[in-house]
Design a protein around this motif. Sequence first.
Motif, mmCIF file in Angstrom:
data_model
loop_
_atom_site.group_PDB
_atom_site.id
_atom_site.type_symbol
_atom_site.label_atom_id
_atom_site.label_comp_id
_atom_site.label_asym_id
_atom_site.label_seq_id
_atom_site.Cartn_x
_atom_site.Cartn_y
_atom_site.Cartn_z
ATOM 1 N N PHE A 1 0.571 -1.278 -0.080
ATOM 2 C CA PHE A 1 -0.253 0.344 0.165
ATOM 3 C C PHE A 1 0.633 1.549 0.361
ATOM 4 C CE2 PHE A 1 -2.633 2.972 2.180
ATOM 5 C CZ PHE A 1 -3.615 3.312 1.124
ATOM 6 N N SER A 2 2.001 1.463 0.516
ATOM 7 C CA SER A 2 2.828 1.880 1.093
ATOM 8 C C SER A 2 3.450 2.759 -0.240
ATOM 9 C CB SER A 2 3.727 2.013 1.693
ATOM 10 O OG SER A 2 4.690 3.161 1.943
ATOM 11 N N ASN A 3 3.812 1.682 -1.126
ATOM 12 C CA ASN A 3 4.194 2.061 -2.777
ATOM 13 C C ASN A 3 3.370 2.242 -3.437
ATOM 14 O OD1 ASN A 3 7.350 1.178 -1.324
ATOM 15 N ND2 ASN A 3 6.042 -1.650 -2.230
ATOM 16 N N MET A 4 2.125 2.039 -3.187
ATOM 17 C CA MET A 4 1.330 2.723 -4.431
ATOM 18 C C MET A 4 1.238 3.563 -4.125
ATOM 19 S SD MET A 4 -1.979 -0.391 -4.535
ATOM 20 C CE MET A 4 -1.794 -1.737 -3.569
ATOM 21 N N LEU A 5 0.656 4.273 -3.537
ATOM 22 C CA LEU A 5 0.753 5.822 -2.638
ATOM 23 C C LEU A 5 1.986 6.747 -2.670
ATOM 24 C CD1 LEU A 5 -1.416 5.279 1.127
ATOM 25 C CD2 LEU A 5 -2.344 5.945 -1.621
ATOM 26 N N ASN A 6 3.169 5.955 -3.106
ATOM 27 C CA ASN A 6 4.268 6.766 -2.698
ATOM 28 C C ASN A 6 4.880 6.539 -4.930
ATOM 29 O OD1 ASN A 6 4.835 8.119 -0.782
ATOM 30 N ND2 ASN A 6 4.992 6.138 0.349
ATOM 31 N N GLY A 7 4.197 6.033 -5.897
ATOM 32 C CA GLY A 7 4.616 5.701 -6.904
ATOM 33 C C GLY A 7 5.499 4.036 -7.113
ATOM 34 N N ARG A 8 5.891 3.336 -6.069
ATOM 35 C CA ARG A 8 7.052 2.789 -6.587
ATOM 36 C C ARG A 8 5.665 0.991 -7.112
ATOM 37 N NH1 ARG A 8 9.152 5.038 -1.327
ATOM 38 N NH2 ARG A 8 7.533 3.588 -0.842
ATOM 39 N N LYS A 9 5.133 1.562 -7.417
ATOM 40 C CA LYS A 9 4.043 0.038 -7.414
ATOM 41 C C LYS A 9 2.663 0.607 -7.971
ATOM 42 C CE LYS A 9 1.259 -3.211 -5.927
ATOM 43 N NZ LYS A 9 1.939 -4.920 -6.105
ATOM 44 N N LEU A 10 2.020 0.599 -9.225
ATOM 45 C CA LEU A 10 0.993 0.991 -9.802
ATOM 46 C C LEU A 10 -0.443 0.260 -8.640
ATOM 47 C CD1 LEU A 10 -0.013 2.076 -12.385
ATOM 48 C CD2 LEU A 10 -0.448 -0.159 -13.386
ATOM 49 N N LEU A 11 -1.050 1.889 -9.028
ATOM 50 C CA LEU A 11 -2.665 1.857 -8.196
ATOM 51 C C LEU A 11 -2.829 1.494 -9.404
ATOM 52 C CD1 LEU A 11 -4.267 1.667 -6.211
ATOM 53 C CD2 LEU A 11 -4.322 4.282 -6.598
ATOM 54 N N ARG A 12 -3.432 -0.088 -9.382
ATOM 55 C CA ARG A 12 -4.426 -0.380 -10.501
ATOM 56 C C ARG A 12 -6.171 0.014 -10.052
ATOM 57 N NH1 ARG A 12 -2.183 -5.426 -13.168
ATOM 58 N NH2 ARG A 12 -4.241 -5.977 -13.992
ATOM 59 N N ALA A 13 -6.578 0.023 -10.883
ATOM 60 C CA ALA A 13 -8.246 0.195 -11.258
ATOM 61 C C ALA A 13 -8.828 -0.125 -10.049
ATOM 62 C CB ALA A 13 -8.796 0.783 -12.526
ATOM 63 N N GLU A 14 -8.371 -1.584 -10.159
ATOM 64 C CA GLU A 14 -9.787 -2.891 -8.997
ATOM 65 C C GLU A 14 -8.691 -2.414 -8.451
ATOM 66 O OE1 GLU A 14 -6.178 -5.437 -11.048
ATOM 67 O OE2 GLU A 14 -7.531 -3.622 -12.323
#
Length: 79
Positions: free
Chosen positions: A36-49
């Motif tokens: 979750f941290s990686n998604m919020l900080n651009g290190r992992k893609l926040l996918r639409a689903e």
Amino acid sequence: MSTYDCIINNIKRIIEEKGMKQVAIAERAGFTASEFSNMLNGRKLLRAEYIPKIASALGVDLNEIFNICEEYKREDKAS
């Protein structure tokens, strides 16, 4: 600001406004704290689903995450 960035910023804003912890939201949404941290900080893609799961974990309507983004887009066009 892109719609993607707007969604990320909006999720962060809601977490802050509600005084919640990212780790609690992550667990409720079915992610590890690190994911979750990686998604919020651009290190992992926040996918639409993922967005409906996050909205549910935040206790907000899915539209709340997107509506504010639409307001930003209208302001950008007016500038």
